[in-house]
Design an enzyme around this catalytic site. Structure first.
Site, PDB file in Angstrom:
ATOM      1  N   HIS A 138      32.964  35.567  42.941  1.00  0.00           N
ATOM      2  CA  HIS A 138      32.938  36.860  43.347  1.00  0.00           C
ATOM      3  C   HIS A 138      33.524  36.883  44.890  1.00  0.00           C
ATOM      4  O   HIS A 138      33.210  35.668  45.628  1.00  0.00           O
ATOM      5  CB  HIS A 138      31.249  37.342  43.573  1.00  0.00           C
ATOM      6  CG  HIS A 138      31.005  38.532  44.213  1.00  0.00           C
ATOM      7  ND1 HIS A 138      31.467  39.754  43.314  1.00  0.00           N
ATOM      8  CD2 HIS A 138      30.889  38.948  45.408  1.00  0.00           C
ATOM      9  CE1 HIS A 138      31.417  40.802  44.335  1.00  0.00           C
ATOM     10  NE2 HIS A 138      30.856  40.405  45.432  1.00  0.00           N
TER      11      HIS A 138
ATOM     12  N   SER B 177      44.557  35.219  38.353  1.00  0.00           N
ATOM     13  CA  SER B 177      44.874  34.227  39.495  1.00  0.00           C
ATOM     14  C   SER B 177      43.978  33.065  39.350  1.00  0.00           C
ATOM     15  O   SER B 177      44.491  31.906  39.795  1.00  0.00           O
ATOM     16  CB  SER B 177      45.394  34.908  40.802  1.00  0.00           C
ATOM     17  OG  SER B 177      44.150  35.249  41.524  1.00  0.00           O
TER      18      SER B 177
HETATM   19  C1  GRF Z   1      38.862  37.907  42.181  1.00  0.00           C
HETATM   20  O1  GRF Z   1      38.726  38.278  43.525  1.00  0.00           O
HETATM   21  C2  GRF Z   1      37.458  37.516  41.552  1.00  0.00           C
HETATM   22  O2  GRF Z   1      36.427  37.121  42.920  1.00  0.00           O
HETATM   23  C3  GRF Z   1      36.874  38.890  41.244  1.00  0.00           C
HETATM   24  O3  GRF Z   1      37.860  39.442  40.695  1.00  0.00           O
HETATM   25  C4  GRF Z   1      39.433  39.255  41.080  1.00  0.00           C
HETATM   26  C5  GRF Z   1      39.950  38.597  39.811  1.00  0.00           C
HETATM   27  O4  GRF Z   1      41.177  38.319  40.288  1.00  0.00           O
HETATM   28  N1  GRF Z   1      35.690  38.635  40.468  1.00  0.00           N
HETATM   29  P1  GRF Z   1      42.165  37.419  39.371  1.00  0.00           P
HETATM   30  O5  GRF Z   1      42.160  38.251  38.041  1.00  0.00           O
HETATM   31  O6  GRF Z   1      41.548  36.008  39.364  1.00  0.00           O
HETATM   32  O7  GRF Z   1      43.555  37.256  40.062  1.00  0.00           O
END
Ligand code: GRF
Length: 211
Positions: A111, A15
């Protein structure tokens, strides 16, 4: 200034990759995605990239017995893509010190907490258990220590009394989708420098909640 080429590294849902794809769709956005690299063939983010017409590569970590060999394959693919900036977006492999060192100040991560609090996994569960009232997300330059490095930007979100890890994650994710493109924009505009452990924007020390 030439448009900045991004390599985006993913392992799953993608996402945040989608937020970057959407930002780059605006002709005024100063960056574009040159390649999406996943360590998993089944990452949903690969479909998002294909739909947007972006080149993809899968480097399956299970084909490599040593981390250094996986990192070398990753490095070669990034070099080939000629990306100026590498964005980790839910990339779930630890990267070796040599890999990280070779991309100093060209490798960023998002993060889902206000670093340096709540590094690591299961962040939202731990935030709720700790009873803190504010959480958020952080975009930072990557350093060998996991979830550490100069902070480019943070966004805060409230933690509500009745939050579950899922409801909090959803609220933080919404902030992530704004924060990541905003940080990439600042870098692509050439406004970000690193001074020791801190980021300077336009030559000034800025509060990290600028995004
Ligand atoms: C996000 O919450 C990001 O902060 C963390 O992993 C998750 C990834 O979500 N590092 P997506 O794959 O971008 O939906």
């Amino acid at each position: 200034m030439a448009d900045l080429g991004l390599a985006v590294l993913i392992s799953g849902r993608g996402s945040n990759l989608q937020a970057l794809i959407d930002a780059c769709a605006d002709p005024k956005f100063p960056a574009h995605i040159v390649r999406v690299i996943s360590n998993r063939l089944d990452a949903q983010g690969l479909d998002r990239a294909v739909k947007a017409g972006i080149a993809t590569t899968v480097i399956d970590h299970t084909n490599y017995s040593a981390r250094a060999a996986f990192d070398a394959a990753l490095s070669a693919e990034i070099d080939k893509s000629q990306a100026g900036l590498v964005c980790l977006a839910g990339f779930m492999r630890l990267l070796g010190d040599d890999f990280v060192g070779s991309l100093e100040n060209r490798l960023i991560n998002i993060h889902p907490s206000l670093l340096p609090a709540f590094k690591g996994l299961h962040v939202h569960q731990r935030v709720i258990e700790a009873g803190v009232k504010v959480s958020g997300c952080t975009v930072h330059f990557v350093r060998p220590e996991t979830d550490a490095g100069p902070i480019i930007g943070q966004s805060e979100v409230p933690v509500r009394e009745d939050d579950t890890p899922d409801t909090l994650a959803a609220r933080v994710l919404e902030a992530e989708h704004k924060c990541y493109p905003a940080a990439v924009r600042l870098i692509a505009e050439g406004r970000v420098d690193v001074d020791g452990d801190r980021v300077l924007v336009d030559g000034n020390s800025v509060l990290a909640n600028n995004l």
